[in-house]
Scaffold this motif. Structure first.
Motif, PDB file in Angstrom:
ATOM      1  N   UNK A 143       0.846  -1.028  -0.092  1.00 38.28           N
ATOM      2  CA  UNK A 143       0.123   0.005   0.048  1.00 38.28           C
ATOM      3  C   UNK A 143       0.716   1.125   0.045  1.00 38.28           C
ATOM      4  N   UNK A 144       1.757   1.393  -0.984  1.00 40.28           N
ATOM      5  CA  UNK A 144       2.759   2.637  -1.044  1.00 40.28           C
ATOM      6  C   UNK A 144       1.838   3.733  -1.296  1.00 40.28           C
ATOM      7  N   UNK A 168      -7.547   0.736  -7.569  1.00 36.23           N
ATOM      8  CA  UNK A 168      -7.023   0.124  -6.435  1.00 36.23           C
ATOM      9  C   UNK A 168      -6.457   1.035  -5.194  1.00 36.23           C
ATOM     10  N   UNK A 169      -6.043   0.717  -3.929  1.00 41.68           N
ATOM     11  CA  UNK A 169      -5.666   1.324  -2.896  1.00 41.68           C
ATOM     12  C   UNK A 169      -6.392   2.661  -2.552  1.00 41.68           C
ATOM     13  N   UNK A 267      -0.060  -5.598  -7.798  1.00 38.63           N
ATOM     14  CA  UNK A 267       0.995  -6.089  -6.946  1.00 38.63           C
ATOM     15  C   UNK A 267       1.112  -5.014  -5.983  1.00 38.63           C
ATOM     16  N   UNK A 268       0.640  -3.864  -6.112  1.00 41.99           N
ATOM     17  CA  UNK A 268       0.975  -2.669  -5.063  1.00 41.99           C
ATOM     18  C   UNK A 268      -0.116  -2.604  -4.111  1.00 41.99           C
ATOM     19  N   UNK A 269      -1.357  -2.663  -4.556  1.00 44.11           N
ATOM     20  CA  UNK A 269      -2.619  -2.154  -3.712  1.00 44.11           C
ATOM     21  C   UNK A 269      -3.630  -3.273  -3.672  1.00 44.11           C
ATOM     22  N   UNK A 270      -4.554  -3.186  -2.661  1.00 42.51           N
ATOM     23  CA  UNK A 270      -5.698  -3.806  -2.604  1.00 42.51           C
ATOM     24  C   UNK A 270      -6.694  -3.222  -3.297  1.00 42.51           C
ATOM     25  N   UNK A 354      -9.404   3.193   7.283  1.00 38.15           N
ATOM     26  CA  UNK A 354      -9.523   3.363   5.740  1.00 38.15           C
ATOM     27  C   UNK A 354      -8.520   4.299   5.436  1.00 38.15           C
ATOM     28  N   UNK A 355      -7.903   5.298   6.445  1.00 39.69           N
ATOM     29  CA  UNK A 355      -6.783   6.350   6.074  1.00 39.69           C
ATOM     30  C   UNK A 355      -5.488   5.811   5.941  1.00 39.69           C
TER      31      UNK A 355
END
Length: 449
Positions: A143-144, A168-169, A267-270, A354-355
């Motif tokens: 989650x960058x 995403x994210x 690959x970076x976020x849900x 969430x944040x």
């Protein structure tokens, strides 16, 4: 003076000129043999095969019609990009596109092309040096919030990446390091972009992306300079180069490889919807637990009320009932106040989840939620135990006030028959007056003499 001749040049139509070129070219080269390297090899649904035949100086479009492929079934399965072949056929001009092409009738495998050999040689060299080793791969952050993107600024790959990333994210920011992604100049630009991103040290992860293309188009990502720049980066790098079947040297060196630029966000976020669904499920689970807890305690309280329903309606009992109702109201008010405070705590916890969603942060607040739940249960149990003890004490007090209790110890109760008054003094009695004498197992009437 020279004689001036006024004559207008002949003006060709596009069709006339193209047809003239077609006639000259096809008559001059009725059947040719050509050697070159395969690129952009494609098999159409019709069975026709299209590819580009090229060398260091030029390229030639090639068409191999299905009807000319008889006897070459085994060879067709072996042909691929980078392979050097010998083709024989006739040149043809295709007027609708104004392009010339080679329609082949014979293909013979010559060997592996120079670019493919260079690719394999560099791959072997870097593998021996450990640049592909899993032990050297840096961990990709989950989650960058700041992502550096290295690609062409107006490319379709960048637009696809940004469009998919929006799904995403949560909050995130991108830093674009613009470069060419094809051609000789792109090699130094990609290396410089990686170095600048490391000097800035703002991005948590770097994304190196490019759309699909031939082996030549992707060659910048098969160079030693780019490979060593990726390996030297202190910031982890994800590559998304070409199509799923394309694997470059850069993909092998990178800390993680995505099959395409559009696959990188996964690959970076849900996915946002998955995040919101998880938070909603947690909220529903908490409310179900609270409802179950309240139902159980309400049921227990109802049982206690029924246990005391058999008592006689004396004024003392009415007073005790009033006290009980008052205690119950106080208990409900305190519990509602306590529950409201815990709901506020949960809402604040939900907003923080969430944040700032991450596994560690999520795990920490799960522990807090469990702690709040345990404290809630413990406080309610303590409060209910205290009130149960108070009810037991009141029950004992009511029992002691029962006027018939002394009869069990051998005493009797005398009441004036006419008035129903309990005799407390001899002065209440008059000669000839009837009384009721009550003992443990019954009563008898008597007359005062």
């Amino acid at each position: 003076m020279d004689k001036i001749i006024n004559s207008s040049p002949y003006i060709f139509s596009v069709s006339e000129l193209t047809q003239g070129i077609k006639d000259i070219l096809e008559s001059k080269f009725p059947f040719v043999w050509v050697k070159g390297q395969i690129s952009n090899y494609t098999v159409a649904s019709s069975g026709h095969i299209y590819f580009t035949l090229k060398d260091e100086g030029a390229c030639l479009d090639v068409v191999w019609f299905k009807g000319n492929q008889l006897g070459f079934s085994k060879l067709k399965t072996l042909l691929k990009d980078g392979q050097e072949v010998l083709c024989a056929g006739r040149l043809n001009v295709y007027p609708p596109r104004g392009r010339y092409q080679l329609i082949i009738e014979f293909v013979q495998e010559v060997g592996t092309g120079t670019l493919f050999l260079a690719f394999e040689k560099l791959k072997e060299k870097l593998a021996q040096e450990g640049l592909f080793s899993p032990d050297t791969k840096k961990e990709i952050p989950f989650n960058p919030t700041i992502v550096g993107v290295i690609t062409a600024p107006n490319s379709a790959a960048l637009q696809d990446f940004l469009t998919i990333s929006s799904q995403y994210g949560l909050e995130k920011r991108f830093i674009l390091y613009p470069t060419s992604v094809q051609g000789e100049e792109s090699i130094s630009q990609i290396v410089k972009a990686i170095e600048i991103a490391n000097i800035h040290a703002k991005a948590e992860v770097l994304v190196l992306i490019r759309g699909g293309g031939s082996l030549e188009d992707l060659w910048s990502f098969n160079t030693e300079e780019v490979a060593r720049a990726i390996f030297s980066s202190k910031i982890p790098i994800i590559t998304g180069i070409g199509h799923e079947i394309d694997t470059t040297i850069a993909d092998l060196v990178a800390d993680k490889r995505a099959s395409t630029p559009s696959h990188v966000p996964q690959l970076l976020w849900m996915k946002k919807q998955e995040l919101f669904s998880k938070v909603q499920q947690l909220e529903e689970n908490l409310w179900q637990a609270i409802d179950g807890f309240l139902y159980k305690k309400e049921h227990n309280l109802s049982n206690k009320i029924r246990e005391f329903s058999f008592l006689n309606p004396f004024k003392k009992i009415e007073s005790l009932e009033d006290k009980f109702n008052s205690f119950q109201l106080i208990l409900e008010n305190k519990f509602n106040l306590f529950l409201t405070r815990k709901i506020k705590d949960f809402s604040a916890l939900e907003q923080k989840i969430v944040s700032f969603f991450s596994p560690e942060y999520f795990k920490l607040y799960f522990q807090k939620i469990r702690g709040l739940e345990e404290n809630l249960i413990q406080n309610c149990l303590q409060l209910l135990t205290k009130k149960e003890n108070q009810l037991k004490l009141l029950n004992n007090q009511i029992s002691n006030l029962d006027p018939f209790l002394p009869l069990n110890r051998g005493y009797s109760l005398v009441k004036i028959k006419s008035s129903g008054e309990i005799v407390k003094s001899i002065r209440q009695l008059k000669t000839g007056e009837k009384v009721e004498i009550r003992v443990k197992d019954g009563s008898k009437e008597a007359k005062i003499c």
